[in-house]
Scaffold this motif. Structure first.
Motif, short mmCIF file in Angstrom:
data_model
loop_
_atom_site.label_atom_id
_atom_site.label_comp_id
_atom_site.label_asym_id
_atom_site.label_seq_id
_atom_site.Cartn_x
_atom_site.Cartn_y
_atom_site.Cartn_z
N PHE A 1 -11.91 6.73 -37.70
CA PHE A 1 -12.77 5.58 -37.97
C PHE A 1 -11.95 4.35 -38.35
O PHE A 1 -12.31 3.22 -38.02
CB PHE A 1 -13.77 5.92 -39.05
N LEU A 2 -10.82 4.54 -39.06
CA LEU A 2 -9.97 3.41 -39.40
C LEU A 2 -9.32 2.83 -38.15
O LEU A 2 -9.26 1.61 -37.98
CB LEU A 2 -8.90 3.85 -40.41
N ILE A 3 -8.82 3.69 -37.27
CA ILE A 3 -8.20 3.24 -36.02
C ILE A 3 -9.22 2.49 -35.17
O ILE A 3 -8.92 1.45 -34.58
CB ILE A 3 -7.60 4.43 -35.26
N ASP A 4 -10.45 3.00 -35.10
CA ASP A 4 -11.50 2.32 -34.35
C ASP A 4 -11.73 0.92 -34.90
O ASP A 4 -11.81 -0.06 -34.14
CB ASP A 4 -12.78 3.14 -34.42
N ALA A 5 -11.84 0.80 -36.22
CA ALA A 5 -12.11 -0.50 -36.83
C ALA A 5 -10.95 -1.47 -36.62
O ALA A 5 -11.16 -2.66 -36.35
CB ALA A 5 -12.37 -0.32 -38.33
N MET A 6 -9.72 -0.98 -36.70
CA MET A 6 -8.56 -1.86 -36.60
C MET A 6 -8.27 -2.34 -35.19
O MET A 6 -7.87 -3.50 -34.99
CB MET A 6 -7.32 -1.14 -37.16
N PHE A 7 -8.47 -1.47 -34.20
CA PHE A 7 -7.99 -1.78 -32.85
C PHE A 7 -9.07 -1.91 -31.79
O PHE A 7 -8.83 -2.53 -30.75
CB PHE A 7 -6.98 -0.71 -32.41
N PHE A 8 -10.25 -1.37 -32.01
CA PHE A 8 -11.23 -1.32 -30.93
C PHE A 8 -12.59 -1.91 -31.28
O PHE A 8 -13.48 -1.93 -30.45
CB PHE A 8 -11.39 0.13 -30.46
#
Length: 243
Positions: free
Chosen positions: A222-229
């Motif tokens: 969920f953090l990766i989704d928020a940061m990059f996508f």
């Protein structure tokens, strides 16, 4: 036979010290995270609360995730917004709670990096996902409640989705020497990629990984989704490196 598309059955004989609700994670080494398309957001770019379904490799539902944030924060801060995330089981009990504090999303501020706190059950910290300072490629540490690094995540130099290709973040052992899993942002088709930020992710990890760390891996997704996508006003933000 287990019915495909329904809710996953609760495994029998989970470990005695398994946090309530994480029993589902004891018997799986893969999770599929599907974000729900929000019609208002797709049409006019109005940021709404993100919602996700978390499934196992058979397509059975394991969890349901719902963002907690206010309208002003979502539409003023966009992808940089702080938020909470409730992760519910099929009885609508909150079994995992995620908390993303507000922090600057830039490689030029190594003193202010991204973080996701993971609580299971809510109120009991089981681990954190902490961004490591880097310029070219994203890097994160998966830590337990004591602050010890258990796993590392390394992303690609380019996080841009090119037609038909997935974007993979490798999950490594704590010394970085061995690949033990991955978090993949999956290509969902040209129209979905162009006009929505309703992403699909796949997460793989060792079967014998502590269920608490499996929950933290879900938080990392969920953090990766928020940061990059995560798009802002339907504007694409995928970019090379951490810039």
């Amino acid at each position: 036979m287990k019915r495909k598309g329904g809710w996953m059955n609760l495994p029998t004989g989970p470990p005695a010290n398994c946090p309530p609700g994480l029993e589902y994670l004891t018997s799986i080494d893969q999770l599929l995270v599907h974000q729900k398309v929000e019609l208002l957001e797709a049409l006019i770019g109005f940021e709404s609360k993100n919602k996700f379904t978390v499934k196992n490799s058979l397509g059975q539902k394991v969890f349901y995730a719902a963002e907690q944030s206010d309208c002003c924060t979502r539409n003023c801060c966009g992808p940089w917004r702080p938020f909470g995330m409730k992760i519910l089981d099929n009885f609508k009990n909150e079994v995992i709670h995620l908390e993303r504090p507000l922090a600057c999303d830039s490689c030029w501020f190594p003193c202010c990096l991204q973080k996701m706190e993971v609580y299971a059950p809510p109120g009991c910290l089981v681990g954190t996902v902490e961004q490591d300072w880097s310029i070219l490629a994203p890097a994160f540490s998966i830590k337990n409640a004591a602050g010890d690094t258990v796993l590392r995540i390394e992303g690609p130099v380019c996080t841009m989705s090119i037609c038909g290709s997935d974007v993979e973040f490798n999950v490594l052992s704590k010394d970085g020497s061995t690949k033990v899993g991955r978090i993949s942002k999956q290509w969902t088709g040209l129209l979905r990629e162009a006009f929505t930020d309703a992403d699909y992710f796949g997460i793989t990890f060792p079967m014998d990984l502590d269920v608490r760390m499996k929950a933290v891996m879900l938080g990392a997704c969920f953090l990766i989704d928020a940061m990059f996508f995560e798009k802002s006003g339907n504007q694409e933000r995928d970019r090379p490196g951490m810039f």
